[in-house]
Design a protein around this motif. Structure first.
Motif, short mmCIF file in Angstrom:
data_model
loop_
_atom_site.label_atom_id
_atom_site.label_comp_id
_atom_site.label_asym_id
_atom_site.label_seq_id
_atom_site.Cartn_x
_atom_site.Cartn_y
_atom_site.Cartn_z
N GLU A 242 0.82 -1.20 0.00
CA GLU A 242 0.00 0.00 0.00
C GLU A 242 0.86 1.26 0.00
OE1 GLU A 242 -3.04 0.13 2.96
OE2 GLU A 242 -3.60 -1.96 2.67
N LEU A 243 1.98 1.17 0.71
CA LEU A 243 2.90 2.32 0.73
C LEU A 243 3.47 2.60 -0.64
CD1 LEU A 243 4.89 1.83 4.07
CD2 LEU A 243 3.26 3.65 3.53
N LEU A 244 3.76 1.52 -1.38
CA LEU A 244 4.31 1.72 -2.72
C LEU A 244 3.27 2.39 -3.63
CD1 LEU A 244 6.23 -1.65 -3.28
CD2 LEU A 244 7.21 0.63 -3.00
N VAL A 245 2.01 1.96 -3.49
CA VAL A 245 0.94 2.59 -4.28
C VAL A 245 0.81 4.06 -3.89
CG1 VAL A 245 -1.54 2.62 -4.73
CG2 VAL A 245 -0.32 0.44 -4.60
N THR A 246 0.85 4.31 -2.57
CA THR A 246 0.77 5.70 -2.10
C THR A 246 1.97 6.50 -2.59
OG1 THR A 246 -0.40 4.99 -0.11
CG2 THR A 246 0.62 7.18 -0.06
N GLY A 247 3.16 5.88 -2.59
CA GLY A 247 4.37 6.56 -3.04
C GLY A 247 4.29 6.96 -4.50
N VAL A 248 3.81 6.02 -5.34
CA VAL A 248 3.66 6.35 -6.76
C VAL A 248 2.62 7.43 -6.95
CG1 VAL A 248 2.94 5.45 -9.00
CG2 VAL A 248 4.41 4.06 -7.52
N SER A 249 1.51 7.33 -6.19
CA SER A 249 0.46 8.34 -6.28
C SER A 249 0.98 9.71 -5.85
CB SER A 249 -0.73 7.94 -5.40
OG SER A 249 -1.27 6.72 -5.81
N PHE A 250 1.77 9.72 -4.76
CA PHE A 250 2.35 10.98 -4.31
C PHE A 250 3.31 11.54 -5.35
CE2 PHE A 250 6.06 13.07 -2.38
CZ PHE A 250 5.44 14.21 -1.90
N GLY A 251 4.12 10.64 -5.94
CA GLY A 251 5.06 11.08 -6.97
C GLY A 251 4.34 11.71 -8.15
N VAL A 252 3.22 11.10 -8.56
CA VAL A 252 2.43 11.66 -9.67
C VAL A 252 1.81 12.99 -9.26
CG1 VAL A 252 0.38 11.31 -11.11
CG2 VAL A 252 1.98 9.41 -10.71
N ALA A 253 1.25 13.03 -8.04
CA ALA A 253 0.62 14.27 -7.55
C ALA A 253 1.63 15.41 -7.45
CB ALA A 253 -0.01 14.02 -6.18
N HIS A 254 2.87 15.07 -7.16
CA HIS A 254 3.91 16.10 -7.03
C HIS A 254 4.47 16.51 -8.40
CE1 HIS A 254 7.31 18.26 -5.24
NE2 HIS A 254 8.10 17.62 -6.09
N THR A 255 4.66 15.53 -9.27
CA THR A 255 5.36 15.82 -10.53
C THR A 255 4.46 16.44 -11.60
OG1 THR A 255 4.97 13.53 -11.22
CG2 THR A 255 7.12 14.05 -10.24
#
Length: 471
Positions: free
Chosen positions: A80-93
């Motif tokens: 779940e953290l990895l999914v959140t991490g990718v989502s955060f990366g997309v939200a940031h980038t």
């Protein structure tokens, strides 16, 4: 090429993680730092590298999500953290990529003469991009159970201001560092040049020291004061930072803002001023924005001076334009009447100018006009005004000069012009002159008309001579 790209991606990811760790030290609330340096690096990376910066920033987002979970002791499963991490990366980038793309497209259209538009566009897009990144990032953290839903409104605003200050302060520094290695980047910075020094470093260091001392005084007063309003003293730093932006180069302005912001961000925690963190966040953002706007003032002044020069002077001979001559004539005529002093006008033109242009070409004709202007200016006083009325026709205004003395000036000018030598011109240059004194209560254009009629009489009488008005 692939190896070089992988190395750039690695170092960009490493730099992003280091800056994130620095930001984490300055947190004063969940996921809310005084300022967020990685946002500045993200925006700069997308400006320079475009889509090629995505892998590095996305990887940084994933790693930091795992890191945050560990820092806060979160027990969320790794998947779940990895999914959140990718989502955060997309939200940031994505917001910063779109903002950088929009800014670069705008700057390419501006060219090298749009400094004020460059800065205004940069600040506007930085605000919008960081707003979207903060909002999306907060939503991702809530959906990933890294942040409570009720924390949205008191987390989102500090997140936004922290990101915004990081972009406004640090993006120019990162762009400046890259532009030293790749000077061609400056072609699309809209006139913002980071490679120019602009003044001595010793002078800049003195100004920077003054700013640091003033900042230290403001922080210490805020720490010991019993009044919450003391925190707002930091906004007075706008004045010395504007001083730097007015007098120093964009590079030194960027350095000054980075030093000011870094000291402010670290000092808040060290001095126990976390209760006023939001005040200092806004101070960094407002002061940095104001300083960048301050850079446009010298550019606007220089542009206005250039436009004034274009309007007031003839482009070929540098004599006063017709409009500027008439403005000066009105002022000098009013002054002469108040002092009860005479004022005269001389109108002259180049004999056989059309023949010179037809025989030798317009370049030789233009050279003749320039040489005549130089010869006339050499004979005139500082108070006299020489104007070009068009073609080969010139007018001279002579304050404190009656008609007889004006005729004497015309004789000197005629003699000086006769000595001009232009190598590509076989014949001797000569001019015809008409002289008139401005009568009491007479409009300047009436006197100009009388001088013009005297000039026509000189032409009729054989050229290369001086005629005075009979009035």
């Amino acid at each position: 090429m692939l190896r070089q790209y992988l190395l750039r991606t690695f170092f960009l990811t490493l730099a992003w993680l280091l800056l994130w760790r620095v930001a984490a030290v300055m947190e004063y609330g969940p996921h809310a730092s005084i300022w967020f340096p990685p946002a500045g690096l993200t925006f700069a990376a997308f400006l320079v590298m475009s889509w090629r910066a995505f892998p590095a920033i996305l990887l940084g987002g994933v790693i930091t999500t795992l890191w945050v979970s560990d820092l806060y002791g979160d027990l969320t499963p790794v998947k779940e953290l990895l999914v959140t991490g990718v989502s955060f990366g997309v939200a940031h980038t994505v917001p910063y990529f779109l903002g950088a793309w929009l800014l670069r497209s705008k700057l390419l259209r501006l060219g090298s003469h749009g400094l004020s538009n460059t800065i205004m566009t940069f600040l506007g897009i930085a605000a919008l991009s960081s707003f979207c990144a903060a909002w999306l990032g907060t939503e991702v953290m809530i959906s990933g159970n890294l942040l409570q839903a009720e924390a949205l409104w008191y987390t989102w605003l500090p997140w936004w201001i922290g990101d915004l200050s990081g972009v406004i302060v640090l993006t120019p520094i990162f762009i400046a560092l890259v532009s030293w290695r790749y000077p061609q980047i400056e072609r699309w910075l809209g006139g913002l040049k980071f490679t120019e020094g602009g003044g001595s470093w010793s002078s800049f260091s003195t100004k920077l020291l003054i700013i640091v001392i003033m900042l230290a005084v403001c922080l210490v007063i805020s720490m010991f004061s019993s009044y919450e309003e003391a925190a707002f003293l930091v906004f007075f730093l706008i004045l010395p930072l504007l001083w730097i932006s007015y007098t120093e180069s964009p590079l030194k302005t960027a350095i000054a803002l980075a030093v000011f912001s870094t000291i402010t961000a670290f000092s808040i925690g060290l001095l126990g001023l976390m209760d006023y963190a939001i005040v200092y966040q806004f101070a960094v953002t407002v002061i940095a924005s104001t300083a960048w706007f301050g850079l446009t003032v010298p550019a606007l002044v220089a542009h206005n001076q250039y436009l004034t020069h274009q309007v007031s002077q003839d482009g070929l001979t540098s004599a006063a334009s017709r409009e500027h001559f008439m403005q000066q004539a009105d002022l000098l005529l009013k002054m002469a009447r108040r002092r009860n002093k005479p004022i005269s006008v001389i109108m002259f033109d180049l004999d056989k100018f059309k023949s010179i242009n037809d025989t030798y070409g317009h370049i030789v004709g233009d050279s003749a006009l320039v040489e005549i202007t130089n010869a006339v200016n050499a004979q005139l006083r500082e108070s006299d005004v020489l104007g070009r009325f068009g073609g080969d026709e010139f007018m001279i205004l002579l304050p404190d000069t009656d008609q007889s003395h004006a005729v004497g000036v015309a004789h000197k000018l005629r003699e000086g012009i006769s000595k001009i030598v232009i190598p590509s011109l076989a014949e001797r240059l000569s001019c015809s002159f008409g002289v008139a004194q401005v009568s009491k209560n007479e409009h300047i254009m009436v006197a100009v008309d009388r001088a013009d009629r005297a000039l026509l009489q000189a032409k009729r009488n054989g050229r290369d001579r001086i005629e005075k008005d009979a009035v």
